[in-house]
Design an enzyme around this catalytic site. Structure first.
Site, PDB file in Angstrom:
ATOM      1  N   LYS A  76     -14.366 -63.305  77.360  1.00 29.88           N
ATOM      2  CA  LYS A  76     -13.865 -62.004  76.898  1.00 29.88           C
ATOM      3  C   LYS A  76     -12.380 -62.099  76.575  1.00 29.88           C
ATOM      4  O   LYS A  76     -11.918 -61.587  75.556  1.00 29.88           O
ATOM      5  CB  LYS A  76     -14.120 -60.931  77.968  1.00 29.88           C
ATOM      6  CG  LYS A  76     -15.584 -60.519  78.056  1.00 29.88           C
ATOM      7  CD  LYS A  76     -15.891 -59.621  79.254  1.00 29.88           C
ATOM      8  CE  LYS A  76     -17.405 -59.417  79.365  1.00 29.88           C
ATOM      9  NZ  LYS A  76     -17.819 -58.585  80.501  1.00 29.88           N
ATOM     10  N   GLN A 111     -15.350 -56.369  85.984  1.00 31.16           N
ATOM     11  CA  GLN A 111     -16.541 -57.222  85.864  1.00 31.16           C
ATOM     12  C   GLN A 111     -17.466 -57.036  87.066  1.00 31.16           C
ATOM     13  O   GLN A 111     -17.032 -57.089  88.215  1.00 31.16           O
ATOM     14  CB  GLN A 111     -16.103 -58.693  85.725  1.00 31.16           C
ATOM     15  CG  GLN A 111     -17.231 -59.667  85.448  1.00 31.16           C
ATOM     16  CD  GLN A 111     -17.868 -59.494  84.068  1.00 31.16           C
ATOM     17  OE1 GLN A 111     -17.264 -58.960  83.139  1.00 31.16           O
ATOM     18  NE2 GLN A 111     -19.097 -59.928  83.922  1.00 31.16           N
ATOM     19  N   ASP A 118     -17.001 -50.215  78.913  1.00 37.07           N
ATOM     20  CA  ASP A 118     -18.362 -50.663  79.223  1.00 37.07           C
ATOM     21  C   ASP A 118     -19.389 -49.561  78.958  1.00 37.07           C
ATOM     22  O   ASP A 118     -20.587 -49.827  78.937  1.00 37.07           O
ATOM     23  CB  ASP A 118     -18.452 -51.041  80.712  1.00 37.07           C
ATOM     24  CG  ASP A 118     -18.211 -52.522  80.948  1.00 37.07           C
ATOM     25  OD1 ASP A 118     -18.732 -53.326  80.157  1.00 37.07           O
ATOM     26  OD2 ASP A 118     -17.518 -52.855  81.917  1.00 37.07           O
TER      27      ASP A 118
HETATM   28  N1  GUN Z   1     -21.641 -58.025  84.364  1.00 37.18           N
HETATM   29  C1  GUN Z   1     -22.657 -58.452  83.550  1.00 37.18           C
HETATM   30  N2  GUN Z   1     -22.594 -57.815  82.353  1.00 37.18           N
HETATM   31  C2  GUN Z   1     -21.525 -56.978  82.411  1.00 37.18           C
HETATM   32  C3  GUN Z   1     -20.945 -56.070  81.483  1.00 37.18           C
HETATM   33  O1  GUN Z   1     -21.412 -55.871  80.360  1.00 37.18           O
HETATM   34  N3  GUN Z   1     -19.829 -55.407  81.924  1.00 37.18           N
HETATM   35  C4  GUN Z   1     -19.313 -55.589  83.156  1.00 37.18           C
HETATM   36  N4  GUN Z   1     -18.224 -54.873  83.500  1.00 37.18           N
HETATM   37  N5  GUN Z   1     -19.821 -56.422  84.055  1.00 37.18           N
HETATM   38  C5  GUN Z   1     -20.926 -57.114  83.677  1.00 37.18           C
END
Ligand code: GUN
Length: 281
Positions: A53, A97, A120
């Site tokens: 990311k 995350q 998100d």
């Molecule tokens: N963990 C696995 N996928 C995601 C996501 O799309 N966003 C976040 N914040 N954590 C994750």
């Protein structure tokens, strides 16, 4: 044989658009677009996702604020960091995350992020707006799937769509997006009866259950569009999806590969959403 969706090419095309929008934002506002990414602990998969990311942000000119906190960080400390990021005018999106370590109440942390910075699309207000088909921020994976369908000329209107998996991150928002696009939607999960039959009725089948090669050719209708959100390992440790690609590809009309399908689109949509969040600020 099915046409294979090139998620990488699509993601690259979109990143070109995003770069332009980031440049325009800088010119108009005289500052960067900022995305804060908070990682707590040493979950290996999370570390890889977060690294990707941050790298993707750099590639399109979004400024990333990256925080890697130790496993034993207290809930109060995480909340205090999130509150700081919420208050910062240079941070347009906040991503915590998941999963967080077990001693942390995830919802308590996520609730600190206001809807406008919730890139998100996890918070109740954004999910509620999606359910009511109002303008909102949508979770990046299902949003990426919708973009893919659009780019490949698939209009869900009037089609039978089956979503396999009911997670808050993928299955549920995916089902709502397809419903908002006028598909007739069924959501299947571990307790669903006659799974094979239900899946085999789908014009559009989206699979997000995290089980390697679970969807076999007998579960797929001739000519169906098959979208594989899975990211699994097969018996030889090789990366694969939730769909038995080799067999299903001969039955589907359009299919995503793993890797190179949904994955590259997911992070690209996060960048896209961050740009939108910044533009609305
Ligand atoms: N963990 C696995 N996928 C995601 C996501 O799309 N966003 C976040 N914040 N954590 C994750």
């Amino acid at each position: 044989m099915a046409q294979i969706i090139d998620g990488k090419a699509l993601a690259e095309e979109l990143r070109g658009e995003i770069r332009e929008r980031v440049e325009n934002f800088k010119k108009e506002r005289g500052k960067d677009i900022g995305l804060a990414v908070v990682l707590v602990g040493e979950n290996q998969a999370s570390k890889v996702y977060v690294r990707n990311k941050i790298k993707a942000c750099e590639e399109v000119g979004i400024k990333s604020f990256s925080y890697h906190l130790p496993e034993e960080t207290s809930e109060e400390q995480i909340i205090s960091l999130v509150d700081e990021l919420v208050a910062s005018e240079n941070v347009h999106g906040i991503l915590v995350q998941l999963p967080l370590p077990k001693h942390i109440d995830e919802q308590k942390v996520l609730r600190r992020i206001p809807p406008a910075k919730d890139v998100d699309g996890f918070c109740a207000e954004n999910v509620g707006n999606l359910a009511m088909n109002r303008e909102t921020i949508v979770a990046c994976t299902p949003y990426g799937v919708m973009k893919m369908l659009e780019k490949y000329g698939i209009d869900p209107k009037g089609k039978t769509a089956v979503v396999l998996g009911r997670s808050n991150i993928v299955g549920k928002p995916m089902a709502m997006l397809l419903l908002n696009a006028d598909a007739t939607v069924t959501v299947c999960h571990s307790k669903t009866k006659n799974l094979q039959q239900v899946c085999a009725g789908a014009d559009i089948l989206v699979v997000a259950i995290g089980k390697a090669k679970f969807v076999t050719a007998d579960m797929v209708k001739e000519g169906a569009v098959v979208i594989d959100v899975g990211m699994d390992r097969d018996e030889n440790g090789k990366l694969c999806g939730d769909v038995d690609f080799e067999h299903v590809k001969d039955k589907a009309s359009l299919i995503t590969p793993v890797p190179g399908g949904v994955g590259p689109m997911t992070i690209t949509m996060l960048l896209y959403i961050t740009v939108i969040a910044a533009s609305r600020s």
